[in-house]
Design an enzyme around this catalytic site. Structure first.
Site, PDB file in Angstrom:
ATOM      1  N   LYS A 204       0.848  -1.206   0.000  1.00 62.95           N
ATOM      2  CA  LYS A 204       0.000   0.000   0.000  1.00 62.95           C
ATOM      3  C   LYS A 204       0.879   1.250   0.000  1.00 62.95           C
ATOM      4  CE  LYS A 204      -3.574   2.518   2.342  1.00 62.95           C
ATOM      5  NZ  LYS A 204      -4.522   2.669   3.423  1.00 62.95           N
ATOM      6  N   GLU A 210      10.527  -4.859   4.448  1.00 63.38           N
ATOM      7  CA  GLU A 210      10.633  -6.258   4.026  1.00 63.38           C
ATOM      8  C   GLU A 210      10.319  -6.401   2.529  1.00 63.38           C
ATOM      9  OE1 GLU A 210       8.975  -5.158   6.672  1.00 63.38           O
ATOM     10  OE2 GLU A 210       8.820  -6.676   8.252  1.00 63.38           O
ATOM     11  N   GLY A 263      -4.916  -1.683   4.558  1.00 63.16           N
ATOM     12  CA  GLY A 263      -4.140  -2.852   4.125  1.00 63.16           C
ATOM     13  C   GLY A 263      -4.856  -4.166   4.404  1.00 63.16           C
ATOM     14  N   ARG A 264      -5.338  -4.338   5.624  1.00 61.68           N
ATOM     15  CA  ARG A 264      -5.966  -5.631   5.968  1.00 61.68           C
ATOM     16  C   ARG A 264      -7.377  -5.763   5.403  1.00 61.68           C
ATOM     17  NH1 ARG A 264      -4.793  -2.413  10.084  1.00 61.68           N
ATOM     18  NH2 ARG A 264      -6.448  -1.486  11.337  1.00 61.68           N
ATOM     19  N   GLU A 349      -4.970  -6.558  14.577  1.00 61.50           N
ATOM     20  CA  GLU A 349      -4.439  -5.261  14.144  1.00 61.50           C
ATOM     21  C   GLU A 349      -5.547  -4.197  14.164  1.00 61.50           C
ATOM     22  OE1 GLU A 349      -0.907  -4.751  11.265  1.00 61.50           O
ATOM     23  OE2 GLU A 349      -2.607  -4.183  10.035  1.00 61.50           O
ATOM     24  N   HIS A 380      -5.186 -33.300  17.347  1.00 60.53           N
ATOM     25  CA  HIS A 380      -4.049 -34.068  17.855  1.00 60.53           C
ATOM     26  C   HIS A 380      -2.950 -33.164  18.400  1.00 60.53           C
ATOM     27  CE1 HIS A 380      -5.907 -37.641  16.164  1.00 60.53           C
ATOM     28  NE2 HIS A 380      -6.288 -36.806  15.206  1.00 60.53           N
ATOM     29  N   LYS A 504       9.243  -1.230  14.418  1.00 59.85           N
ATOM     30  CA  LYS A 504       9.879  -0.963  13.111  1.00 59.85           C
ATOM     31  C   LYS A 504      10.967   0.091  13.287  1.00 59.85           C
ATOM     32  CE  LYS A 504       5.784  -1.429  10.129  1.00 59.85           C
ATOM     33  NZ  LYS A 504       4.924  -0.717   9.207  1.00 59.85           N
TER      34      LYS A 504
HETATM   35  O1  F6P Z   1       3.151  -3.229   9.687  1.00 57.46           O
HETATM   36  C1  F6P Z   1       1.774  -3.265   9.544  1.00 57.46           C
HETATM   37  C2  F6P Z   1       1.333  -2.970   8.150  1.00 57.46           C
HETATM   38  O2  F6P Z   1       1.310  -1.610   7.930  1.00 57.46           O
HETATM   39  C3  F6P Z   1      -0.030  -3.594   7.865  1.00 57.46           C
HETATM   40  O3  F6P Z   1      -1.054  -2.828   8.330  1.00 57.46           O
HETATM   41  C4  F6P Z   1       0.016  -3.746   6.388  1.00 57.46           C
HETATM   42  O4  F6P Z   1      -0.936  -4.654   5.934  1.00 57.46           O
HETATM   43  C5  F6P Z   1       1.438  -4.234   6.201  1.00 57.46           C
HETATM   44  O5  F6P Z   1       2.181  -3.552   7.186  1.00 57.46           O
HETATM   45  C6  F6P Z   1       2.017  -3.994   4.861  1.00 57.46           C
HETATM   46  O6  F6P Z   1       2.056  -2.648   4.525  1.00 57.46           O
HETATM   47  P1  F6P Z   1       2.237  -2.190   3.019  1.00 57.46           P
HETATM   48  O7  F6P Z   1       1.075  -2.728   2.254  1.00 57.46           O
HETATM   49  O8  F6P Z   1       2.260  -0.696   3.040  1.00 57.46           O
HETATM   50  O9  F6P Z   1       3.517  -2.764   2.523  1.00 57.46           O
END
Ligand code: F6P
Length: 543
Positions: A204, A210, A263-264, A349, A380, A504
């Site tokens: 987003k 990452e 995002g979610r 979240e 199990h 972060k």
């Molecule tokens: O670290 C949390 C977060 O901001 C989430 O809310 C989001 O889904 C994810 O990281 C990824 O963010 P982005 O889509 O900006 O890479």
């Protein structure tokens, strides 16, 4: 500054009900009401939900209806759908519902700008989908692997969508790369070739460390493998066009979704491109339709019959009045193996917050810990605690009637197990029954006692006739709205995620310390344990 989120009278009524429920248990609710199953079972858009094995009762529902009136729940729901700034800290609406109702058929929405943005996002998705399909069909080497790079909301929903709906005979693979831990990435790249691989970077913000690092590593691999212009070949899905351009994604390979899609909550957008490419746009449109149908139910149905509200009321009751710190979700269907991770992000979240809307400290439990897994595997591993543990965990079983394979006897066994677990949690097994059952086996008192099950452990069951695009859309929208209701009952903003920032930021300070780089002092002093861990890691890395 403090504000009271649960009025005293409602808090008192719920506490009294909890005392009663703890004393009498769920089984007696069945004894008191022959119509309990009918009354507390709902069939909405192919989603059959049975709340009867929970503590739901007329009295409990009644108190939550009073609670809903007190907080003007109807108005809050309307504010969500009509595009008000429900995300107060980030000053944004949360309009994922509009993505599945771009024609504004279901819910009246007057803000034409937002409507246009939603329509534009869908039109761009359709157009880019066609373009990519046509480009791919002209290639001499077909695409066998899609690498979807994204994390959290930029991946989990798409993964659920793909795993739930892909055929057992689908040979094309999507590799979901989220974690910066490169073990999976290394393994994936070892079996891919640039010629037959499509890379889709989803973020987003297009700032997530990452995601950018993983994309860069894939770009380096691409070049090592003899590919040219890697990042120019990558597709970028984002709400921040400028950042994607800065990263080097080609203009014509960028798909943009609106900022007001959290995002979610973004599985309904171009974030799902990788899955859409394999499942087809028709399938995705069905997925949107299923969600839109659940939106209609949620928006138009009074709270007493509204499955999203009732589920959230129960979640709230368990967390705040019955002492449950967690809620377990067991999907009896391997196609839903990633659902728990998706729901963890959705709920934890969204509602794992300790501040109320006005900034005052939360004065009640907000989100529960969500955990779970896939049946029958979980039987199990974790079910010992579910049946005999000292802290009862309210649970949810998701069963799907028809499988996507031909081994019906396996499905029969699976479904029988799912139903049996809910029955066992409710009924338990008394000492008298245990004695009777084992009367011929000469068991010691110790062993007999250990075979007693208290029962009266709450569960609800969600049953789908089949797992198709429509029912999956409705199911995910059910959980979204349930989460929204949970946030409204807790008086919090469900749509920001400030709690992920501190870690972060500190990671940026820890890394140079770990690498002995830079002279800058951290702007927040690190605690002795973390400093010692860094030292230990440095020592071990030198070995
Ligand atoms: O670290 C949390 C977060 O901001 C989430 O809310 C989001 O889904 C994810 O990281 C990824 O963010 P982005 O889509 O900006 O890479």
């Amino acid at each position: 500054m403090s504000s009271q989120s649960i009025p005293d009278q409602i808090r008192n009524s719920l506490s009294k009900l909890a005392t009663r429920d703890n004393q009498q248990g769920i089984r007696s609710l069945f004894e008191q009401d022959d119509l309990r199953v009918d009354k507390f079972t709902f069939d909405v858009e192919g989603i059959y939900v049975d709340f009867s094995k929970s503590h739901l009762s007329d009295e409990l529902l009644d108190v939550y209806l009073q609670f809903a009136r007190h907080i003007d729940f109807t108005d809050k729901r309307h504010r969500l759908f009509s595009g008000e700034m429900v995300n107060s800290t980030e000053q944004r609406p949360a309009l994922h519902t509009l993505l599945r109702d771009a024609d504004n058929q279901q819910i009246e929405m007057s803000n034409t700008t937002l409507l246009q943005q939603a329509a534009l996002a869908k039109a761009q998705l359709n157009q880019r989908f066609d373009e990519i399909q046509s480009r791919l069909s002209k290639r001499s080497t077909p695409i066998t692997d899609i690498i979807h790079v994204g994390i959290g909301g930029s991946s989990l929903g798409t993964q659920v969508l793909f795993e739930a709906l892909t055929g057992v005979d689908e040979h094309r693979k999507i590799h979901f790369i989220g974690n910066v831990d490169a073990h999976k990435l290394v393994a994936v790249l070892a079996n891919c070739h640039p010629e037959s691989t499509l890379v889709i970077g989803v973020s987003k913000t297009f700032t997530t460390a990452e995601t950018l690092q993983n994309l860069q590593t894939i770009a380096d691999w691409w070049v090592q493998q003899g590919g040219i212009d890697p990042i120019g070949n990558f597709i970028g899905v984002t709400a921040n066009h400028a950042n994607a351009i800065d990263f080097g994604i080609n203009q014509e390979n960028i798909m943009v979704f609106p900022e007001w899609v959290g995002g979610r909550y973004s599985v309904w957008s171009s974030v799902s491109l990788s899955a859409i490419l394999l499942l087809g746009m028709e399938c995705f449109d069905e997925f949107l339709s299923g969600a839109a149908a659940m939106d209609k139910h949620f928006y138009q149905t009074q709270e007493s019959q509204n499955i999203c509200f009732i589920a959230a009321a129960l979640d709230h009751y368990y967390a705040n009045f019955m002492g449950a710190g967690s809620r377990a979700i067991f999907a009896y269907d391997d196609r839903l193996r990633s659902l728990v991770s998706y729901l963890q992000q959705l709920e934890m979240e969204s509602n794992g917050k300790d501040r109320q809307f006005d900034g005052s400290p939360a004065d009640q439990q907000t989100a529960s810990v969500i955990w779970g897994g896939v049946g029958t595997d979980v039987q199990h591993s974790v079910f010992q605690l579910m049946h005999q543990g000292t802290s009862p965990v309210p649970s949810e079983f998701i069963l799907v009637c028809s499988p996507n394979h031909h081994l019906q006897d396996h499905q029969d066994e699976l479904l029988a197990n799912g139903v049996a677990q809910t029955a066992a949690l409710l009924s338990g097994q008394s000492l008298a029954t245990t004695r009777k059952l084992y009367q011929d086996e000469n068991l010691s008192e110790l062993v007999l006692q250990s075979k007693v099950f208290s029962g009266n452990r709450a569960s609800s069951t969600v049953l789908l006739e089949k797992l198709d695009a429509y029912s999956l859309g409705a199911l995910l929208a059910f959980y979204e709205h349930r989460t929204f209701c949970g946030g409204v009952l807790a008086n919090i903003n469900s749509f920001d995620q400030m709690g992920v920032e501190l870690g972060k930021r500190l990671a940026k300070q820890v890394k140079p310390l770990l690498l002995d780089e830079g002279d800058e002092q951290p702007d927040q002093s690190l605690d002795p344990s973390s400093i010692s861990l860094i030292e230990k890691l440095k020592q071990l890395r030198q070995i």
